[in-house]
Design a protein around this motif. Sequence first.
Motif, PDB file in Angstrom:
ATOM      1  N   VAL A  28     -33.357 -65.847  51.505  1.00 58.59           N
ATOM      2  CA  VAL A  28     -33.560 -66.059  50.071  1.00 58.59           C
ATOM      3  C   VAL A  28     -35.025 -65.795  49.715  1.00 58.59           C
ATOM      4  O   VAL A  28     -35.335 -65.143  48.706  1.00 58.59           O
ATOM      5  CB  VAL A  28     -33.124 -67.481  49.651  1.00 58.59           C
ATOM      6  N   LEU A  29     -35.934 -66.293  50.558  1.00 52.63           N
ATOM      7  CA  LEU A  29     -37.363 -66.050  50.325  1.00 52.63           C
ATOM      8  C   LEU A  29     -37.690 -64.566  50.393  1.00 52.63           C
ATOM      9  O   LEU A  29     -38.457 -64.060  49.564  1.00 52.63           O
ATOM     10  CB  LEU A  29     -38.210 -66.823  51.340  1.00 52.63           C
ATOM     11  N   CYS A  30     -37.126 -63.876  51.367  1.00 50.53           N
ATOM     12  CA  CYS A  30     -37.373 -62.427  51.483  1.00 50.53           C
ATOM     13  C   CYS A  30     -37.016 -61.721  50.179  1.00 50.53           C
ATOM     14  O   CYS A  30     -37.788 -60.897  49.675  1.00 50.53           O
ATOM     15  CB  CYS A  30     -36.563 -61.825  52.630  1.00 50.53           C
ATOM     16  N   ARG A  31     -35.870 -62.034  49.650  1.00 48.61           N
ATOM     17  CA  ARG A  31     -35.435 -61.385  48.404  1.00 48.61           C
ATOM     18  C   ARG A  31     -36.336 -61.784  47.237  1.00 48.61           C
ATOM     19  O   ARG A  31     -36.717 -60.944  46.424  1.00 48.61           O
ATOM     20  CB  ARG A  31     -34.000 -61.743  48.094  1.00 48.61           C
ATOM     21  N   ALA A  32     -36.705 -63.056  47.146  1.00 49.88           N
ATOM     22  CA  ALA A  32     -37.565 -63.511  46.048  1.00 49.88           C
ATOM     23  C   ALA A  32     -38.939 -62.847  46.120  1.00 49.88           C
ATOM     24  O   ALA A  32     -39.485 -62.425  45.095  1.00 49.88           O
ATOM     25  CB  ALA A  32     -37.710 -65.036  46.092  1.00 49.88           C
ATOM     26  N   PHE A  33     -39.486 -62.742  47.333  1.00 45.63           N
ATOM     27  CA  PHE A  33     -40.790 -62.091  47.485  1.00 45.63           C
ATOM     28  C   PHE A  33     -40.701 -60.619  47.111  1.00 45.63           C
ATOM     29  O   PHE A  33     -41.569 -60.079  46.435  1.00 45.63           O
ATOM     30  CB  PHE A  33     -41.313 -62.249  48.911  1.00 45.63           C
ATOM     31  N   ARG A  34     -39.645 -59.965  47.542  1.00 43.54           N
ATOM     32  CA  ARG A  34     -39.437 -58.556  47.188  1.00 43.54           C
ATOM     33  C   ARG A  34     -39.318 -58.396  45.682  1.00 43.54           C
ATOM     34  O   ARG A  34     -39.938 -57.516  45.076  1.00 43.54           O
ATOM     35  CB  ARG A  34     -38.185 -58.023  47.874  1.00 43.54           C
ATOM     36  N   ASP A  35     -38.522 -59.264  45.059  1.00 46.71           N
ATOM     37  CA  ASP A  35     -38.341 -59.183  43.618  1.00 46.71           C
ATOM     38  C   ASP A  35     -39.632 -59.475  42.853  1.00 46.71           C
ATOM     39  O   ASP A  35     -39.789 -59.044  41.712  1.00 46.71           O
ATOM     40  CB  ASP A  35     -37.234 -60.142  43.158  1.00 46.71           C
ATOM     41  N   ALA A  36     -40.553 -60.186  43.489  1.00 48.44           N
ATOM     42  CA  ALA A  36     -41.861 -60.475  42.883  1.00 48.44           C
ATOM     43  C   ALA A  36     -42.855 -59.339  43.114  1.00 48.44           C
ATOM     44  O   ALA A  36     -44.025 -59.450  42.740  1.00 48.44           O
ATOM     45  CB  ALA A  36     -42.413 -61.787  43.446  1.00 48.44           C
ATOM     46  N   GLY A  37     -42.401 -58.275  43.761  1.00 50.67           N
ATOM     47  CA  GLY A  37     -43.260 -57.103  43.956  1.00 50.67           C
ATOM     48  C   GLY A  37     -43.973 -57.033  45.281  1.00 50.67           C
ATOM     49  O   GLY A  37     -44.816 -56.163  45.502  1.00 50.67           O
ATOM     50  N   MET A  38     -43.651 -57.927  46.182  1.00 54.79           N
ATOM     51  CA  MET A  38     -44.294 -57.933  47.492  1.00 54.79           C
ATOM     52  C   MET A  38     -43.552 -57.002  48.450  1.00 54.79           C
ATOM     53  O   MET A  38     -42.360 -56.759  48.303  1.00 54.79           O
ATOM     54  CB  MET A  38     -44.313 -59.343  48.079  1.00 54.79           C
ATOM     55  N   GLU A  39     -44.293 -56.518  49.435  1.00 56.17           N
ATOM     56  CA  GLU A  39     -43.680 -55.785  50.542  1.00 56.17           C
ATOM     57  C   GLU A  39     -43.342 -56.824  51.602  1.00 56.17           C
ATOM     58  O   GLU A  39     -44.217 -57.587  52.025  1.00 56.17           O
ATOM     59  CB  GLU A  39     -44.644 -54.750  51.094  1.00 56.17           C
ATOM     60  N   VAL A  40     -42.080 -56.867  52.033  1.00 53.23           N
ATOM     61  CA  VAL A  40     -41.610 -57.935  52.909  1.00 53.23           C
ATOM     62  C   VAL A  40     -41.206 -57.388  54.268  1.00 53.23           C
ATOM     63  O   VAL A  40     -40.491 -56.396  54.361  1.00 53.23           O
ATOM     64  CB  VAL A  40     -40.398 -58.669  52.277  1.00 53.23           C
ATOM     65  N   ILE A  41     -41.670 -58.058  55.310  1.00 51.39           N
ATOM     66  CA  ILE A  41     -41.249 -57.783  56.682  1.00 51.39           C
ATOM     67  C   ILE A  41     -40.584 -59.069  57.178  1.00 51.39           C
ATOM     68  O   ILE A  41     -41.121 -60.161  56.988  1.00 51.39           O
ATOM     69  CB  ILE A  41     -42.448 -57.426  57.580  1.00 51.39           C
ATOM     70  N   TYR A  42     -39.431 -58.936  57.797  1.00 50.15           N
ATOM     71  CA  TYR A  42     -38.707 -60.101  58.323  1.00 50.15           C
ATOM     72  C   TYR A  42     -38.700 -60.014  59.844  1.00 50.15           C
ATOM     73  O   TYR A  42     -38.329 -58.988  60.409  1.00 50.15           O
ATOM     74  CB  TYR A  42     -37.283 -60.135  57.759  1.00 50.15           C
ATOM     75  N   SER A  43     -39.061 -61.095  60.502  1.00 54.02           N
ATOM     76  CA  SER A  43     -39.171 -61.111  61.966  1.00 54.02           C
ATOM     77  C   SER A  43     -37.831 -61.093  62.669  1.00 54.02           C
ATOM     78  O   SER A  43     -37.753 -60.742  63.846  1.00 54.02           O
ATOM     79  CB  SER A  43     -39.941 -62.351  62.428  1.00 54.02           C
ATOM     80  N   GLY A  44     -36.780 -61.509  61.971  1.00 56.18           N
ATOM     81  CA  GLY A  44     -35.523 -61.763  62.650  1.00 56.18           C
ATOM     82  C   GLY A  44     -35.568 -63.157  63.248  1.00 56.18           C
ATOM     83  O   GLY A  44     -36.572 -63.872  63.146  1.00 56.18           O
ATOM     84  N   LEU A  45     -34.474 -63.551  63.871  1.00 54.42           N
ATOM     85  CA  LEU A  45     -34.366 -64.898  64.435  1.00 54.42           C
ATOM     86  C   LEU A  45     -35.126 -65.031  65.752  1.00 54.42           C
ATOM     87  O   LEU A  45     -35.356 -64.053  66.454  1.00 54.42           O
ATOM     88  CB  LEU A  45     -32.891 -65.237  64.666  1.00 54.42           C
ATOM     89  N   PHE A  46     -35.482 -66.254  66.079  1.00 56.54           N
ATOM     90  CA  PHE A  46     -36.004 -66.665  67.389  1.00 56.54           C
ATOM     91  C   PHE A  46     -37.357 -66.050  67.745  1.00 56.54           C
ATOM     92  O   PHE A  46     -37.638 -65.776  68.915  1.00 56.54           O
ATOM     93  CB  PHE A  46     -34.980 -66.372  68.499  1.00 56.54           C
ATOM     94  N   ALA A  47     -38.221 -65.863  66.768  1.00 53.11           N
ATOM     95  CA  ALA A  47     -39.550 -65.305  67.030  1.00 53.11           C
ATOM     96  C   ALA A  47     -40.440 -66.339  67.716  1.00 53.11           C
ATOM     97  O   ALA A  47     -40.368 -67.533  67.423  1.00 53.11           O
ATOM     98  CB  ALA A  47     -40.189 -64.845  65.728  1.00 53.11           C
ATOM     99  N   THR A  48     -41.278 -65.876  68.614  1.00 51.67           N
ATOM    100  CA  THR A  48     -42.282 -66.732  69.249  1.00 51.67           C
ATOM    101  C   THR A  48     -43.575 -66.653  68.437  1.00 51.67           C
ATOM    102  O   THR A  48     -43.785 -65.689  67.694  1.00 51.67           O
ATOM    103  CB  THR A  48     -42.574 -66.269  70.683  1.00 51.67           C
ATOM    104  N   PRO A  49     -44.458 -67.633  68.582  1.00 49.98           N
ATOM    105  CA  PRO A  49     -45.750 -67.538  67.898  1.00 49.98           C
ATOM    106  C   PRO A  49     -46.511 -66.262  68.276  1.00 49.98           C
ATOM    107  O   PRO A  49     -47.138 -65.633  67.416  1.00 49.98           O
ATOM    108  CB  PRO A  49     -46.489 -68.796  68.363  1.00 49.98           C
ATOM    109  N   GLU A  50     -46.424 -65.873  69.531  1.00 50.29           N
ATOM    110  CA  GLU A  50     -47.105 -64.647  69.970  1.00 50.29           C
ATOM    111  C   GLU A  50     -46.528 -63.420  69.276  1.00 50.29           C
ATOM    112  O   GLU A  50     -47.264 -62.519  68.861  1.00 50.29           O
ATOM    113  CB  GLU A  50     -46.985 -64.492  71.494  1.00 50.29           C
TER     114      GLU A  50
END
Length: 140
Positions: A28-50
Amino acid sequence: MKQKLAPRRIKILVAKLGLDGHDRGALVLCRAFRDAGMEVIYSGLFATPERVAQIAEDEDVDAVALSLLNGAHNTLFPRVVKELHKKGINDVLVLGGGVIPEEDRQGLEKSGVSGVFGPGTPLATIIDHINAGVAKLRKL
């Protein structure tokens, strides 16, 4: 006559950390950020801090939005900030969201998380926070 360039769009990484497979809110955030004019990258599930820090570096993002619902926010959010700093990335806005108790918010903010947002936060509030935080960082 020299033309003035338009400011670069905000580029934001939305990251799902750890063993948390609940991604509806992040999407939902990805879509809202995109709709606000931002370029969005999504990490996918289970990302590590590194991995989050590596994506942030590779993609040259302005902001990292961390999403976590499994209770490991006090461990994983500060680790992302540390991993970013290890890479010399000190000019990226880091914000967090999920089911985070009020008593944990101050510690997260002290660790470098600029804002903590829970369920029910209006999307406009989060977008305004990102716009203001990135504008401030770009002036430094």
